[in-house]
Design a protein around this motif. Structure first.
Motif, PDB file in Angstrom:
ATOM      1  N   VAL A   1     -30.359  31.106 -50.998  1.00 15.37           N
ATOM      2  CA  VAL A   1     -29.351  30.772 -49.999  1.00 15.37           C
ATOM      3  C   VAL A   1     -29.739  29.430 -49.403  1.00 15.37           C
ATOM      4  O   VAL A   1     -30.673  29.328 -48.605  1.00 15.37           O
ATOM      5  CB  VAL A   1     -29.275  31.841 -48.900  1.00 15.37           C
TER       6      VAL A   1
ATOM      7  N   ILE B   1     -23.660  35.939 -48.318  1.00 15.72           N
ATOM      8  CA  ILE B   1     -23.389  35.098 -49.484  1.00 15.72           C
ATOM      9  C   ILE B   1     -22.028  35.432 -50.073  1.00 15.72           C
ATOM     10  O   ILE B   1     -21.803  35.289 -51.269  1.00 15.72           O
ATOM     11  CB  ILE B   1     -24.482  35.249 -50.562  1.00 15.72           C
TER      12      ILE B   1
ATOM     13  N   VAL C   1     -34.253  32.497 -49.601  1.00 11.90           N
ATOM     14  CA  VAL C   1     -33.531  32.000 -48.428  1.00 11.90           C
ATOM     15  C   VAL C   1     -34.253  30.760 -47.912  1.00 11.90           C
ATOM     16  O   VAL C   1     -35.462  30.798 -47.655  1.00 11.90           O
ATOM     17  CB  VAL C   1     -33.455  33.053 -47.298  1.00 11.90           C
TER      18      VAL C   1
ATOM     19  N   ASP D   1     -21.307  40.492 -49.702  1.00  9.53           N
ATOM     20  CA  ASP D   1     -22.562  40.072 -50.325  1.00  9.53           C
ATOM     21  C   ASP D   1     -22.565  40.395 -51.812  1.00  9.53           C
ATOM     22  O   ASP D   1     -22.933  39.571 -52.646  1.00  9.53           O
ATOM     23  CB  ASP D   1     -23.752  40.770 -49.660  1.00  9.53           C
TER      24      ASP D   1
ATOM     25  N   ARG E   1     -22.713  28.880 -50.821  1.00  9.84           N
ATOM     26  CA  ARG E   1     -23.944  28.834 -50.033  1.00  9.84           C
ATOM     27  C   ARG E   1     -25.182  28.855 -50.922  1.00  9.84           C
ATOM     28  O   ARG E   1     -26.279  28.517 -50.477  1.00  9.84           O
ATOM     29  CB  ARG E   1     -24.025  30.043 -49.100  1.00  9.84           C
ATOM     30  N   VAL E   2     -25.030  29.283 -52.157  1.00  3.95           N
ATOM     31  CA  VAL E   2     -26.178  29.497 -53.045  1.00  3.95           C
ATOM     32  C   VAL E   2     -26.381  28.290 -53.950  1.00  3.95           C
ATOM     33  O   VAL E   2     -25.424  27.732 -54.495  1.00  3.95           O
ATOM     34  CB  VAL E   2     -25.978  30.776 -53.895  1.00  3.95           C
TER      35      VAL E   2
END
Length: 261
Positions: free
Chosen positions: A152, A136, A75, A166, A141-142
Motif C-alpha cells: 500500500v 485497498i 504498507v 479490500d 493505492r497499491v
C-alpha cells in the motif's frame, strides 16, 4: 479540486511531482518534502471540495492511525498527517516502485504473482482479524516495489472502507499482475474455492500454499572437468593416428586406453 504537477502545498513544503491516481475523495501523489529534502507519498484529502466533509477527514486520520502502528513491508510507513486550511493529507514514505500496470508488463508466473502479493494478503488478514481494514478498495493505492513486493503506497483509511472492498481491490491487483499468466485462476482468488466464501484468511492460506511448494528437484548434468575433456580429445586423436606414429610419440593416455581395451 484536481491539482497539477509542480504545485506547492502546505505553505511551500510539499511540491507535487506526479499523480498516480485520483478518486472522488482522494488524490495519490509522488511529492517532494522540501523541508526535509526527501520524497514522500501523499494521499491528499480535500474535506471542503470533496464529498467527505471536515468531520470525515478527521475520521480518515483516526482510522489511519492503525496503519501507522503496523510495521510490514506491505504498507508504506506513515510519516505524518497534515491538516491544513487548503488541504489535508496522509504523508507516507516513498518507496522506489512501479505501478501495478507497469509491473504486469513483464513476464511472470503463478509463483511470481503469489510471491508478490502474499505479504499484502497477510497484512489484509491481520487488519481484518483486528477489526480494521487495509483500505485497498481502490487498487491505485497499491504499487510494486523494486524487490517485487506489492504494498500500500498511499495509506489513508476512509470511513466507507469495508472488508469486502479490500477483497475486491486485492483481487483486482492480482488479476492485473496475473494478466500474462496462462492460468491466473490457479491462484484461487478470483472466485470462491469449492463454493467457500473468499476471505482474507482463505486468500492468505492459498497464496502461502503456493509459495511454500518445494521447487522441482534439478538433476545435475555431469559436466566433464577440463582434464577429462582434454584426455578425451587427445585419446580420440591418438587412436586415429596410432598406426602412423612411432612408439616414442604415442600418448600414454592412448596407450593405456588401448591396452585397457
Amino acid at each position: 479540486m484536481v491539482r497539477s504537477a509542480g504545485s506547492v502545498l502546505g505553505g511551500g513544503r510539499y511540491r507535487l511531482l506526479r499523480r498516480w491516481g485520483v478518486t472522488a475523495d482522494f488524490e495519490f501523489w509522488h511529492a517532494m518534502d522540501r523541508v526535509l529534502d526527501r520524497e514522500v507519498a501523499l494521499t491528499i484529502i480535500d474535506g471542503v471540495s470533496t464529498q467527505l466533509g471536515r468531520s470525515s477527514v478527521n475520521e480518515v486520520f483516526a482510522r489511519t492511525v492503525a496503519l501507522g502502528q503496523v510495521r510490514t513491508a506491505a504498507v508504506a510507513s506513515v510519516l505524518d498527517m497534515v491538516d491544513g486550511a487548503s488541504f489535508s493529507a496522509v504523508v507516507a514514505e516513498w518507496i522506489p516502485s512501479v505501478s501495478v500496470d507497469e509491473a504486469s508488463a513483464g513476464s511472470t508466473s503463478v509463483l511470481g504473482v503469489a510471491r508478490a502479493v502474499v505479504e499484502l494478503a497477510a497484512a489484509m488478514r491481520g487488519f481484518h482479524e483486528s477489526g480494521s481494514v487495509l483500505a485497498i478498495g481502490d487498487s491505485g493505492r497499491v504499487r510494486v516495489s523494486l524487490d517485487g513486493i506489492a504494498y500500500v503506497a498511499f495509506p489513508g483509511t476512509p470511513a466507507s472502507s469495508e472488508r469486502d472492498s479490500d477483497i475486491r481491490g486485492f483481487c483486482s491487483v492480482v488479476r492485473t499482475l496475473a494478466a500474462g499468466v496462462q492460468s491466473p485462476d490457479a491462484l484461487g482468488l478470483m472466485t470462491g474455492r469449492d463454493g467457500q466464501e473468499v476471505t482474507a484468511v482463505a486468500i492468505t492460506d492459498t497464496l502461502q500454499g503456493i509459495v511454500d511448494q518445494p521447487l522441482p528437484r534439478r538433476i545435475p548434468f555431469p559436466h566433464p572437468s577440463p582434464m577429462q575433456s582434454l584426455r578425451r580429445r587427445v585419446t580420440r586423436r591418438d587412436r586415429a593416428l596410432w598406426p602412423r606414429l612411432p612408439a616414442s610419440q604415442r600418448s600414454p593416455w592412448c596407450c593405456s586406453a588401448r591396452s585397457g581395451g
